[in-house]
Design an enzyme around this catalytic site. Structure first.
Site: not given
Length: 429
Positions: A28-29, A33, A98, A174, A317, A348, A389, A414
């Site tokens: 996903k990250s 991007r 996010g 970040s 994560e 979390r 998560r 998600k």
């Protein structure tokens, strides 16, 4: 957050050691991007093996709202909107993603009018102040329409951003740095970003951002600690394949330790900027055997799960998954360096402590993490707080604890579109 009426999913109990191969969907990250850069590129892009999940569809829809064309087939084709101008006078629904709420405000500043940002109810609690302040410092008008430093807000795009330099406290995420860096090459003078906060969580995610920028032809100087300089210039369209999501592989690989069997994940990269790449080393410290045969990572449980002291500031994560594993260990575990997890889909740390305690376990919050002391557990409802998560952590504990029911397991969509299907297939049921 989830409610008492959310459906309960009976987490399957493991009946013996596993021997399974699990093909994990794309990162996903990386997917999001690549989508942002493709939208700002000077030519079309072809993105292969993109994760097709709620977060990536939210990103694609947001970019389409700004005038970008995203053809979501087997491979995703992106026709950028930057050359003809990004469209303003629109509303972007961030959901609970996010990456959407923190990557796209800087992109929206390049649009030709106001861009309103909103999202799920849970998203309204997530910190957004650093990116809002940074854009304002760069001369971009941002109107906050709810609680200060939170969604909803409106970015008033003027078709350009002068750029220059900006200080930002990214201690909470970040993503604040990455969001500025991804759009910076399109600013007239580029951008120098300096992190001023006391800590910088998930540094591998910023390194990931720098790597994808450079691969697209963007000049980035990260030679000074906590300072990144992006030169103005073109962003090249690309034909790129997305790596598997290594953090999403974590619950499946950890299942091997819980059951004493072996689980293998193909496509594991020899080198990666994904924080999940640190997982094998953590699991070895907790008692697993790991091996990488070509691009297949295998984790084998030895029958024991050992408590450890782990600094997870670079890989927060995967903390919920390791916390679930620690509940089943033979000695206490301390997870450190993850204070920023309080600002994720939910708090979390508080959520994990509450749900572990609900089952009879012992989990104490510290200033930057958790201390988990194994105790006999009983079944019951495991609440997820709309956090994917949390749901996968509950499924992992449920392999060994009879009667555990995960509330709203559908929240896993998600980032893992068919988590239940993959999980039951791994178990052979």
């Amino acid at each position: 957050m989830t409610t008492a009426t959310a459906p309960l999913w009976p987490a399957p109990l493991a009946t013996g050691p596993l021997d399974a191969v699990v093909a994990v969907p794309g990162s996903k990250s990386l997917s999001n991007r690549y989508l942002v850069l493709a939208a700002l590129a000077d030519s079309p892009s072809l993105l292969r093996s993109v994760l097709a999940s709620r977060d990536t569809h939210l990103m694609a829809s947001a970019l389409e709202t700004l005038g970008v064309t995203v053809d979501r087939g087997t491979d995703w084709r992106v026709e950028p909107g930057a050359q003809r101008g990004l469209r303003g006078s629109v509303t972007i629904d961030c959901g609970l993603a996010g990456t959407v709420m923190r990557f796209l405000p800087a992109v929206a500043a390049l649009a030709d009018g106001p861009v309103h940002f909103t999202g799920d109810v849970e998203a309204l609690a997530r910190p957004m102040g650093p990116v809002i302040r940074a854009l304002q410092a760069l001369g971009v008008r941002v109107d906050e329409e709810g609680e200060t430093g939170r969604l909803p807000f409106t970015v008033h795009g003027r078709g350009f951003v002068r750029g220059g330099q900006v200080d930002i406290d990214a201690s909470a995420s970040s993503q604040f740095v990455s969001g500025l860096l991804l759009a910076a090459a399109r600013f007239e003078r580029g951008l120098v970003v300096r992190h001023t906060g006391p800590t910088l969580p998930s540094l591998p995610h910023i390194e990931m951002t720098v790597a994808v920028l450079r691969a697209a032809g963007v000049q980035v100087d990260d030679s000074r600690p906590a300072i990144w300089e992006v030169a103005p210039g073109r962003i090249a369209g690309r034909d790129v394949r997305v790596e598997p999501d290594l953090s999403n592989a974590a619950p499946f690989l950890c299942a091997a330790m819980v059951t004493g069997g072996t689980v293998s994940v193909p496509g594991w990269p020899a080198q990666t900027t994904q924080p999940g790449g640190l997982l094998p080393g953590f699991l070895e410290r907790m008692g697993a055997r790991t091996s990488l045969d070509g691009d297949v990572l295998s984790v084998t449980g030895t029958g024991a799960i050992h408590g450890v002291d782990l600094d997870l500031h670079a890989a927060g994560e995967i903390a919920p998954t390791l916390a679930a594993l620690a509940v089943l260990a033979d000695s206490p575990t301390r997870l450190r360096g993850v204070a920023h997890l309080r600002g994720h889909e939910t708090d979390r740390l508080a959520a994990l402590a509450a749900e572990i305690t609900r089952l009879g376990g012992q989990a104490e919050q510290t200033s930057d993490g958790l201390v988990i002391t194994p105790r006999p557990l009983t079944g019951g409802a495991w609440r997820t707080y709309a956090d994917h998560r949390m749901a996968t952590a509950g499924a992992l504990i449920g392999l060994r604890v009879p009667g555990l029911e995960v509330e709203d397991v559908a929240t896993t969509a998600k980032t893992i579109p068919d988590f239940v299907g993959l999980w039951t297939a791994m178990l052979g049921s």
